[in-house]
Design an enzyme around this catalytic site. Structure first.
Site, PDB file in Angstrom:
ATOM      1  CB  THR A  49      62.370  33.849  57.958  1.00  0.00           C
ATOM      2  OG1 THR A  49      62.066  34.890  58.901  1.00  0.00           O
ATOM      3  CG2 THR A  49      62.985  32.409  58.361  1.00  0.00           C
ATOM      4  CB  CYS A  50      59.773  37.134  54.963  1.00  0.00           C
ATOM      5  SG  CYS A  50      58.545  36.398  55.880  1.00  0.00           S
ATOM      6  CB  SER A 109      56.027  33.906  64.185  1.00  0.00           C
ATOM      7  OG  SER A 109      56.811  32.707  64.169  1.00  0.00           O
ATOM      8  N   GLY A 115      53.140  28.083  61.494  1.00  0.00           N
ATOM      9  CA  GLY A 115      53.861  26.763  61.513  1.00  0.00           C
ATOM     10  C   GLY A 115      55.138  26.913  60.349  1.00  0.00           C
ATOM     11  CD  GLN A 116      56.349  29.504  55.257  1.00  0.00           C
ATOM     12  OE1 GLN A 116      55.360  30.556  55.404  1.00  0.00           O
ATOM     13  NE2 GLN A 116      57.111  29.641  54.129  1.00  0.00           N
ATOM     14  CB  ALA A 190      55.848  28.916  41.112  1.00  0.00           C
ATOM     15  CE  LYS A 192      55.181  25.371  53.921  1.00  0.00           C
ATOM     16  NZ  LYS A 192      56.040  24.564  54.948  1.00  0.00           N
ATOM     17  CB  SER A 194      53.516  31.190  45.567  1.00  0.00           C
ATOM     18  OG  SER A 194      54.219  32.234  45.240  1.00  0.00           O
TER      19      SER A 194
END
Length: 432
Positions: A49-50, A109, A115-116, A190, A192, A194
């Site tokens: 993830t990021c 996190s 929640g992502q 474009a 999630k 975004s």
């Protein structure tokens, strides 16, 4: 077999290191195949993830498996092992299990309770199965972690009002700009993230939002979720014309290379126009050299920490409640893990009984004569299988369910002695 995780996160490495180790989804299949080719790695799941890259794996030799994993990360990132090690964490067995539970629940996190990450853990599970990296053990572990994440979100209030990376970026932009009403805002991407940016920008008063994306279809899908607002849609080929008329730009694309750097902005921007860039992508979409331009200010995910810290304290008590739920899920996984110790004994016993059944069935059918045997063989076969299954059912259930380690081992030893399983194995009969 042992479970381990090797990884790095926003806690151990800055974004310029994390982006080098990021494994985008299209590369997951190749990465899993490469990792599974190592001699001491049996199963693999990749969470990228990021804010983190974590590789969970099952290994036949912990030390060797960890070395192989770190070697892979060094080759993938082109960082020497010595340079990489200072940013990595290594967790084994119970610590690895609890860590994944905490990650899935949003407790590890950057934004506490976001929640992502749960959806990202689900995707890790799906890709691991799809690309044949996830076997019996990681399948169970990831399912348990997903259950843990769901419980924390439904049985505590930690997700109530919890900010995401996207909302933290919008908060930071609002601090810097004071007001969105008179600002022209552009979003590159474009997906999630975004969509969440649009949602939070509208809530904070933004009125003019442009979406720039590689394909118009994805941009239209995003716009369809905000039917009461007129979002302006553009293709990536128009990027610099749109940015040249913008006050704020958020970037959230899957590009592996920066879309914006000093040279691109210098040639496309009016030097009198002030521009703020908020890059929430990893790998970064905005090169660090843009800050050399006097009219440009750029921020990345690591700059969000101060904003996030203001929102953390109110959720710390809820996080403590969540930890209690996670302990229950870790214990549930541990009970299953310890029950695996019974598998060789159960398998050996079942195979021995099955061999006896087949031998006795063959004798009985030969005595009955070929005509009778052919006519009724399926019925007799089903009858004998049913008897064997019913006889073995209760002992197997009780053995697996026994949580006391010593009692379970004693029960397994009793089974081996009573059914002479060890001597059968030594004599070369294939009962296990």
């Amino acid at each position: 077999m042992n479970i381990a995780v090797v990884g790095l996160s926003h806690k151990t490495a800055p974004v310029e290191i994390r982006e080098k180790l990021s494994i985008p989804e299209p590369q997951t299949k190749e990465a899993i195949a490469h990792l599974c080719s190592y001699p001491h790695i049996e199963e693999v799941a990749i969470l990228s993830t990021c804010n983190r890259l974590e590789i969970y794996f099952v290994t036949s030799s912990t030390d060797a498996g960890v070395r192989e994993l770190i070697q892979f990360l060094s080759e993938h990132s082109q960082f020497p092992v010595e340079q990489l090690r200072q940013h990595l964490f290594i967790l084994l067995q119970e610590d690895a299990v609890m860590h994944l539970m905490r990650v899935a629940a949003g407790l590890d996190s950057l934004v506490l309770g976001e929640g992502q990450i749960l959806a990202q853990v689900k995707n890790t599970h799906k890709l691991g199965q799809q690309h044949k990296g996830v076997g019996r053990i990681l399948n169970r572990l990831l399912k348990q972690a997903i259950t843990a994440g769901k419980r924390v979100r439904t049985e505590t209030s930690i997700g109530t009002g919890a900010v995401s990376i996207s909302s933290a970026a919008v908060e930071l932009a609002l601090v810097k700009m004071q007001d969105f009403a008179s600002s022209r805002v552009t979003i590159l991407g474009a997906g999630k993230m975004s969509r969440l940016l649009v949602q939070h920008l509208l809530a904070k008063g933004a009125t003019e939002i442009c979406i720039v994306n590689r394909t118009l279809r994805r941009a239209e899908e995003l716009a369809a979720k905000f039917k009461d607002v007129e979002l302006q849609l553009h293709l990536l080929s128009d990027m610099m014309q749109v940015i040249a008329e913008s006050d704020i730009v958020f970037t959230s694309t899957a590009s592996n290379q920066p879309l914006l750097d000093r040279a691109v902005l210098e040639s496309g921007l009016n030097p009198d126009r002030q521009l703020m860039l908020f890059d929430i992508s990893v790998p970064r979409n905005v090169d660090g050299d843009v800050n050399e331009l006097p009219n440009v200010q750029a921020f990345n995910v690591d700059d969000l920490k101060a904003v996030v810290a203001q929102n953390q304290e109110s959720r710390r008590q809820m996080a403590m409640e969540a930890e209690g739920l996670l302990e229950e899920e870790v214990e549930a996984f541990d009970v299953w893990w310890r029950s695996l110790e019974t598998v060789p004994t159960i398998s050996c016993l079942r195979q021995k009984i099955e061999t006896i059944r087949e031998q006795e069935l063959e004798k009985a059918l030969s005595r009955l004569g070929s005509e009778f045997a052919e006519k009724h063989q399926e019925v007799i076969e089903a009858l004998t299988r049913g008897i064997v299954n019913k006889i073995l059912h209760d002992p197997m259930v009780q053995l697996r369910a026994q949580q006391d380690i010593e009692a379970r081992r004693q029960a397994m030893e009793t089974l081996r002695v009573l059914f002479n399983l060890e001597s059968d194995q030594r004599s070369g009969q294939q009962y296990s």
